[in-house]
Design a protein around this motif. Structure first.
Motif, PDB file in Angstrom:
ATOM      1  N   MET A  83      26.295  18.777 -29.663  1.00 49.83           N
ATOM      2  CA  MET A  83      26.343  18.227 -31.021  1.00 49.83           C
ATOM      3  C   MET A  83      27.259  19.060 -31.899  1.00 49.83           C
ATOM      4  O   MET A  83      28.046  18.507 -32.675  1.00 49.83           O
ATOM      5  CB  MET A  83      24.935  18.193 -31.641  1.00 49.83           C
ATOM      6  CG  MET A  83      24.150  16.967 -31.300  1.00 49.83           C
ATOM      7  SD  MET A  83      22.488  16.841 -32.043  1.00 49.83           S
ATOM      8  CE  MET A  83      22.420  18.031 -33.326  1.00 49.83           C
ATOM      9  N   GLU A  84      27.158  20.374 -31.781  1.00 48.73           N
ATOM     10  CA  GLU A  84      27.998  21.264 -32.584  1.00 48.73           C
ATOM     11  C   GLU A  84      29.468  21.076 -32.226  1.00 48.73           C
ATOM     12  O   GLU A  84      30.334  21.026 -33.113  1.00 48.73           O
ATOM     13  CB  GLU A  84      27.581  22.727 -32.393  1.00 48.73           C
ATOM     14  CG  GLU A  84      26.197  23.060 -32.923  1.00 48.73           C
ATOM     15  CD  GLU A  84      26.067  22.855 -34.421  1.00 48.73           C
ATOM     16  OE1 GLU A  84      27.020  23.105 -35.165  1.00 48.73           O
ATOM     17  OE2 GLU A  84      24.976  22.425 -34.860  1.00 48.73           O
ATOM     18  N   ALA A  85      29.767  20.963 -30.936  1.00 51.50           N
ATOM     19  CA  ALA A  85      31.151  20.769 -30.501  1.00 51.50           C
ATOM     20  C   ALA A  85      31.690  19.433 -30.999  1.00 51.50           C
ATOM     21  O   ALA A  85      32.826  19.344 -31.497  1.00 51.50           O
ATOM     22  CB  ALA A  85      31.229  20.830 -28.978  1.00 51.50           C
ATOM     23  N   HIS A  86      30.856  18.396 -30.922  1.00 52.89           N
ATOM     24  CA  HIS A  86      31.260  17.066 -31.390  1.00 52.89           C
ATOM     25  C   HIS A  86      31.487  17.069 -32.905  1.00 52.89           C
ATOM     26  O   HIS A  86      32.451  16.483 -33.405  1.00 52.89           O
ATOM     27  CB  HIS A  86      30.194  16.032 -31.008  1.00 52.89           C
ATOM     28  CG  HIS A  86      30.506  14.650 -31.446  1.00 52.89           C
ATOM     29  ND1 HIS A  86      31.508  13.897 -30.884  1.00 52.89           N
ATOM     30  CD2 HIS A  86      29.968  13.877 -32.415  1.00 52.89           C
ATOM     31  CE1 HIS A  86      31.569  12.725 -31.485  1.00 52.89           C
ATOM     32  NE2 HIS A  86      30.631  12.688 -32.415  1.00 52.89           N
ATOM     33  N   LYS A  87      30.605  17.759 -33.610  1.00 53.94           N
ATOM     34  CA  LYS A  87      30.710  17.836 -35.070  1.00 53.94           C
ATOM     35  C   LYS A  87      31.994  18.562 -35.479  1.00 53.94           C
ATOM     36  O   LYS A  87      32.679  18.146 -36.420  1.00 53.94           O
ATOM     37  CB  LYS A  87      29.484  18.559 -35.622  1.00 53.94           C
ATOM     38  CG  LYS A  87      29.316  18.467 -37.110  1.00 53.94           C
ATOM     39  CD  LYS A  87      28.001  19.114 -37.523  1.00 53.94           C
ATOM     40  CE  LYS A  87      27.766  19.006 -38.998  1.00 53.94           C
ATOM     41  NZ  LYS A  87      26.509  19.647 -39.401  1.00 53.94           N
ATOM     42  N   ALA A  88      32.330  19.632 -34.756  1.00 49.59           N
ATOM     43  CA  ALA A  88      33.547  20.396 -35.059  1.00 49.59           C
ATOM     44  C   ALA A  88      34.788  19.530 -34.842  1.00 49.59           C
ATOM     45  O   ALA A  88      35.715  19.547 -35.660  1.00 49.59           O
ATOM     46  CB  ALA A  88      33.611  21.637 -34.184  1.00 49.59           C
ATOM     47  N   LYS A  89      34.796  18.767 -33.753  1.00 43.07           N
ATOM     48  CA  LYS A  89      35.930  17.875 -33.486  1.00 43.07           C
ATOM     49  C   LYS A  89      36.041  16.802 -34.555  1.00 43.07           C
ATOM     50  O   LYS A  89      37.129  16.454 -35.000  1.00 43.07           O
ATOM     51  CB  LYS A  89      35.790  17.213 -32.111  1.00 43.07           C
ATOM     52  CG  LYS A  89      36.284  18.039 -30.979  1.00 43.07           C
ATOM     53  CD  LYS A  89      36.283  17.218 -29.703  1.00 43.07           C
ATOM     54  CE  LYS A  89      36.951  17.972 -28.587  1.00 43.07           C
ATOM     55  NZ  LYS A  89      37.056  17.168 -27.369  1.00 43.07           N
ATOM     56  N   LYS A  98      40.056   7.858 -24.250  1.00 41.50           N
ATOM     57  CA  LYS A  98      39.237   7.018 -23.372  1.00 41.50           C
ATOM     58  C   LYS A  98      38.716   7.815 -22.188  1.00 41.50           C
ATOM     59  O   LYS A  98      37.562   7.666 -21.785  1.00 41.50           O
ATOM     60  CB  LYS A  98      40.044   5.816 -22.880  1.00 41.50           C
ATOM     61  CG  LYS A  98      40.233   4.746 -23.917  1.00 41.50           C
ATOM     62  CD  LYS A  98      40.943   3.542 -23.331  1.00 41.50           C
ATOM     63  CE  LYS A  98      41.098   2.468 -24.398  1.00 41.50           C
ATOM     64  NZ  LYS A  98      41.725   1.252 -23.848  1.00 41.50           N
ATOM     65  N   ALA A  99      39.563   8.668 -21.634  1.00 42.23           N
ATOM     66  CA  ALA A  99      39.149   9.477 -20.492  1.00 42.23           C
ATOM     67  C   ALA A  99      38.035  10.447 -20.888  1.00 42.23           C
ATOM     68  O   ALA A  99      37.074  10.653 -20.133  1.00 42.23           O
ATOM     69  CB  ALA A  99      40.346  10.250 -19.942  1.00 42.23           C
ATOM     70  N   GLU A 100      38.140  11.042 -22.073  1.00 40.08           N
ATOM     71  CA  GLU A 100      37.105  11.971 -22.544  1.00 40.08           C
ATOM     72  C   GLU A 100      35.794  11.237 -22.801  1.00 40.08           C
ATOM     73  O   GLU A 100      34.714  11.750 -22.488  1.00 40.08           O
ATOM     74  CB  GLU A 100      37.562  12.679 -23.817  1.00 40.08           C
ATOM     75  CG  GLU A 100      38.654  13.707 -23.596  1.00 40.08           C
ATOM     76  CD  GLU A 100      39.209  14.282 -24.880  1.00 40.08           C
ATOM     77  OE1 GLU A 100      39.683  15.431 -24.851  1.00 40.08           O
ATOM     78  OE2 GLU A 100      39.178  13.582 -25.920  1.00 40.08           O
ATOM     79  N   ARG A 101      35.889  10.034 -23.381  1.00 43.05           N
ATOM     80  CA  ARG A 101      34.670   9.239 -23.617  1.00 43.05           C
ATOM     81  C   ARG A 101      34.000   8.890 -22.293  1.00 43.05           C
ATOM     82  O   ARG A 101      32.777   8.968 -22.159  1.00 43.05           O
ATOM     83  CB  ARG A 101      34.996   7.977 -24.406  1.00 43.05           C
ATOM     84  CG  ARG A 101      35.153   8.218 -25.883  1.00 43.05           C
ATOM     85  CD  ARG A 101      35.069   6.938 -26.690  1.00 43.05           C
ATOM     86  NE  ARG A 101      35.932   5.886 -26.229  1.00 43.05           N
ATOM     87  CZ  ARG A 101      37.131   5.588 -26.745  1.00 43.05           C
ATOM     88  NH1 ARG A 101      37.574   6.277 -27.769  1.00 43.05           N
ATOM     89  NH2 ARG A 101      37.853   4.603 -26.272  1.00 43.05           N
ATOM     90  N   MET A 104      32.318  11.994 -20.984  1.00 40.10           N
ATOM     91  CA  MET A 104      31.099  12.304 -21.735  1.00 40.10           C
ATOM     92  C   MET A 104      29.958  11.374 -21.339  1.00 40.10           C
ATOM     93  O   MET A 104      28.826  11.817 -21.145  1.00 40.10           O
ATOM     94  CB  MET A 104      31.350  12.193 -23.241  1.00 40.10           C
ATOM     95  CG  MET A 104      32.168  13.324 -23.812  1.00 40.10           C
ATOM     96  SD  MET A 104      32.269  13.332 -25.626  1.00 40.10           S
ATOM     97  CE  MET A 104      32.988  11.757 -25.999  1.00 40.10           C
ATOM     98  N   MET A 105      30.276  10.086 -21.203  1.00 34.35           N
ATOM     99  CA  MET A 105      29.240   9.125 -20.820  1.00 34.35           C
ATOM    100  C   MET A 105      28.741   9.416 -19.402  1.00 34.35           C
ATOM    101  O   MET A 105      27.537   9.351 -19.128  1.00 34.35           O
ATOM    102  CB  MET A 105      29.779   7.704 -20.925  1.00 34.35           C
ATOM    103  CG  MET A 105      30.017   7.256 -22.360  1.00 34.35           C
ATOM    104  SD  MET A 105      30.824   5.656 -22.458  1.00 34.35           S
ATOM    105  CE  MET A 105      29.460   4.575 -22.101  1.00 34.35           C
ATOM    106  N   ASN A 106      29.665   9.751 -18.518  1.00 34.13           N
ATOM    107  CA  ASN A 106      29.316  10.060 -17.142  1.00 34.13           C
ATOM    108  C   ASN A 106      28.422  11.308 -17.083  1.00 34.13           C
ATOM    109  O   ASN A 106      27.403  11.323 -16.381  1.00 34.13           O
ATOM    110  CB  ASN A 106      30.594  10.267 -16.323  1.00 34.13           C
ATOM    111  CG  ASN A 106      30.359  10.112 -14.842  1.00 34.13           C
ATOM    112  OD1 ASN A 106      29.397   9.495 -14.405  1.00 34.13           O
ATOM    113  ND2 ASN A 106      31.253  10.692 -14.066  1.00 34.13           N
TER     114      ASN A 106
END
Length: 154
Positions: A83-89, A98-101, A104-106
Protein backbone atom coordinates in the motif's frame (compact mmCIF):
# COMPACT_ATOMS: atom_id res chain seq x y z
CA UNK A 1 -54.91 21.50 -17.46
CA UNK A 2 -55.43 19.22 -14.44
CA UNK A 3 -53.68 16.39 -16.28
CA UNK A 4 -50.62 18.56 -16.94
CA UNK A 5 -50.44 19.60 -13.28
CA UNK A 6 -50.77 15.95 -12.16
CA UNK A 7 -48.07 14.89 -14.62
CA UNK A 8 -45.72 17.63 -13.43
CA UNK A 9 -46.39 16.78 -9.79
CA UNK A 10 -45.72 13.11 -10.51
CA UNK A 11 -42.46 13.88 -12.30
CA UNK A 12 -41.39 16.21 -9.51
CA UNK A 13 -42.02 13.61 -6.78
CA UNK A 14 -40.26 10.89 -8.75
CA UNK A 15 -37.28 13.17 -9.26
CA UNK A 16 -37.05 13.85 -5.52
CA UNK A 17 -37.39 10.15 -4.68
CA UNK A 18 -34.56 9.29 -7.07
CA UNK A 19 -32.11 11.66 -5.37
CA UNK A 20 -29.47 10.24 -3.03
CA UNK A 21 -30.21 10.35 0.65
CA UNK A 22 -28.39 12.68 3.07
CA UNK A 23 -26.19 9.81 4.30
CA UNK A 24 -24.36 9.66 0.94
CA UNK A 25 -23.53 13.35 0.51
CA UNK A 26 -19.85 13.86 1.22
CA UNK A 27 -19.69 11.09 3.79
CA UNK A 28 -17.72 7.89 3.56
CA UNK A 29 -19.52 4.59 3.72
CA UNK A 30 -18.83 1.88 6.25
CA UNK A 31 -16.12 0.31 4.09
CA UNK A 32 -14.40 3.66 3.53
CA UNK A 33 -14.26 4.35 7.25
CA UNK A 34 -12.90 0.87 7.95
CA UNK A 35 -10.23 1.32 5.29
CA UNK A 36 -9.23 4.66 6.79
CA UNK A 37 -9.03 3.20 10.29
CA UNK A 38 -6.91 0.28 9.08
CA UNK A 39 -4.43 2.65 7.43
CA UNK A 40 -3.71 4.21 10.83
CA UNK A 41 -3.02 0.84 12.49
CA UNK A 42 0.17 -1.15 12.58
CA UNK A 43 0.27 -4.59 10.93
CA UNK A 44 0.42 -6.14 14.41
CA UNK A 45 -2.79 -4.36 15.47
CA UNK A 46 -4.57 -5.38 12.27
CA UNK A 47 -3.46 -8.99 12.75
CA UNK A 48 -4.67 -8.98 16.35
CA UNK A 49 -8.12 -7.72 15.36
CA UNK A 50 -8.48 -10.18 12.50
CA UNK A 51 -7.35 -13.08 14.68
CA UNK A 52 -9.89 -12.15 17.34
CA UNK A 53 -12.65 -11.95 14.72
CA UNK A 54 -11.73 -15.40 13.45
CA UNK A 55 -11.56 -16.74 17.02
CA UNK A 56 -15.08 -15.52 17.69
CA UNK A 57 -16.46 -16.80 14.39
CA UNK A 58 -14.67 -20.16 14.27
CA UNK A 59 -13.98 -20.91 17.96
CA UNK A 60 -10.21 -21.30 17.47
CA UNK A 61 -8.01 -23.15 19.95
CA UNK A 62 -4.97 -21.44 21.52
CA UNK A 63 -2.63 -23.15 19.06
CA UNK A 64 -4.81 -22.11 16.12
CA UNK A 65 -4.90 -18.54 17.44
CA UNK A 66 -1.10 -18.39 17.58
CA UNK A 67 -0.76 -19.81 14.07
CA UNK A 68 -3.45 -17.49 12.71
CA UNK A 69 -1.85 -14.51 14.42
CA UNK A 70 1.51 -15.27 12.79
CA UNK A 71 -0.12 -15.67 9.37
CA UNK A 72 -2.23 -12.51 9.76
CA UNK A 73 0.82 -10.50 10.86
CA UNK A 74 2.78 -11.67 7.83
CA UNK A 75 -0.09 -10.83 5.46
CA UNK A 76 -0.78 -7.45 7.08
CA UNK A 77 2.91 -6.49 6.91
CA UNK A 78 3.11 -7.36 3.21
CA UNK A 79 -0.16 -5.54 2.47
CA UNK A 80 0.97 -2.42 4.34
CA UNK A 81 4.27 -2.34 2.43
CA UNK A 82 2.51 -2.71 -0.92
CA UNK A 83 0.00 0.00 0.00
CA UNK A 84 2.81 2.39 0.88
CA UNK A 85 4.62 1.65 -2.39
CA UNK A 86 1.41 2.12 -4.38
CA UNK A 87 0.63 5.36 -2.55
CA UNK A 88 4.13 6.72 -3.28
CA UNK A 89 3.76 5.93 -6.99
CA UNK A 90 0.32 7.50 -7.07
CA UNK A 91 1.61 10.72 -5.46
CA UNK A 92 4.31 10.93 -8.12
CA UNK A 93 1.62 10.60 -10.76
CA UNK A 94 2.98 7.31 -12.07
CA UNK A 95 0.51 4.76 -13.36
CA UNK A 96 1.39 1.08 -13.69
CA UNK A 97 1.81 -0.31 -17.19
CA UNK A 98 -0.30 -3.20 -18.44
CA UNK A 99 2.52 -5.61 -17.71
CA UNK A 100 2.90 -4.26 -14.15
CA UNK A 101 -0.86 -4.51 -13.56
CA UNK A 102 -0.82 -8.10 -14.81
CA UNK A 103 2.12 -8.89 -12.54
CA UNK A 104 0.41 -7.29 -9.52
CA UNK A 105 -2.82 -9.18 -10.15
CA UNK A 106 -0.90 -12.42 -10.63
CA UNK A 107 1.05 -11.88 -7.39
CA UNK A 108 -2.15 -11.05 -5.51
CA UNK A 109 -3.82 -14.25 -6.70
CA UNK A 110 -0.73 -16.32 -5.83
CA UNK A 111 -0.77 -14.78 -2.35
CA UNK A 112 -4.47 -15.63 -1.96
CA UNK A 113 -3.82 -19.24 -2.97
CA UNK A 114 -0.95 -19.52 -0.47
CA UNK A 115 -3.07 -17.90 2.25
CA UNK A 116 -5.90 -20.32 1.60
CA UNK A 117 -3.53 -23.32 1.79
CA UNK A 118 -2.11 -22.10 5.09
CA UNK A 119 -5.59 -21.55 6.52
CA UNK A 120 -6.54 -25.08 5.47
CA UNK A 121 -3.53 -26.41 7.41
CA UNK A 122 -4.45 -24.40 10.52
CA UNK A 123 -8.22 -24.98 10.63
CA UNK A 124 -10.21 -28.18 11.07
CA UNK A 125 -12.38 -29.29 8.15
CA UNK A 126 -15.52 -27.89 9.78
CA UNK A 127 -13.85 -24.57 10.58
CA UNK A 128 -12.37 -24.34 7.10
CA UNK A 129 -15.78 -24.88 5.48
CA UNK A 130 -17.26 -22.14 7.65
CA UNK A 131 -14.29 -19.85 6.88
CA UNK A 132 -14.75 -20.37 3.13
CA UNK A 133 -18.42 -19.43 3.43
CA UNK A 134 -17.41 -16.28 5.31
CA UNK A 135 -14.91 -15.41 2.57
CA UNK A 136 -17.49 -15.98 -0.17
CA UNK A 137 -20.00 -13.77 1.64
CA UNK A 138 -17.34 -11.09 2.10
CA UNK A 139 -16.52 -11.20 -1.62
CA UNK A 140 -20.17 -10.82 -2.62
CA UNK A 141 -20.45 -7.66 -0.53
CA UNK A 142 -17.46 -6.16 -2.35
CA UNK A 143 -18.99 -6.98 -5.73
CA UNK A 144 -22.25 -5.29 -4.76
CA UNK A 145 -20.53 -2.12 -3.58
CA UNK A 146 -18.39 -2.08 -6.72
CA UNK A 147 -21.55 -2.33 -8.83
CA UNK A 148 -23.12 0.59 -6.96
CA UNK A 149 -20.00 2.69 -7.55
CA UNK A 150 -20.02 1.95 -11.27
CA UNK A 151 -23.67 2.96 -11.53
CA UNK A 152 -22.97 6.27 -9.75
CA UNK A 153 -20.14 7.10 -12.14
CA UNK A 154 -22.41 6.78 -15.16
Amino acid sequence: MKNIIYALALLFTLNIAAQEGPDHKGKKGKRGMQKEMLQDMTPQQIATLQTKKLTLALDLSDKQQRQTMALQTEVATERKAKMEAHKAKKEKGEKPTKAERYQMMNERLDAKIAYKKKMKEILTDEQYTKWEKMQAKKGKGKKKSRGKRKNKER
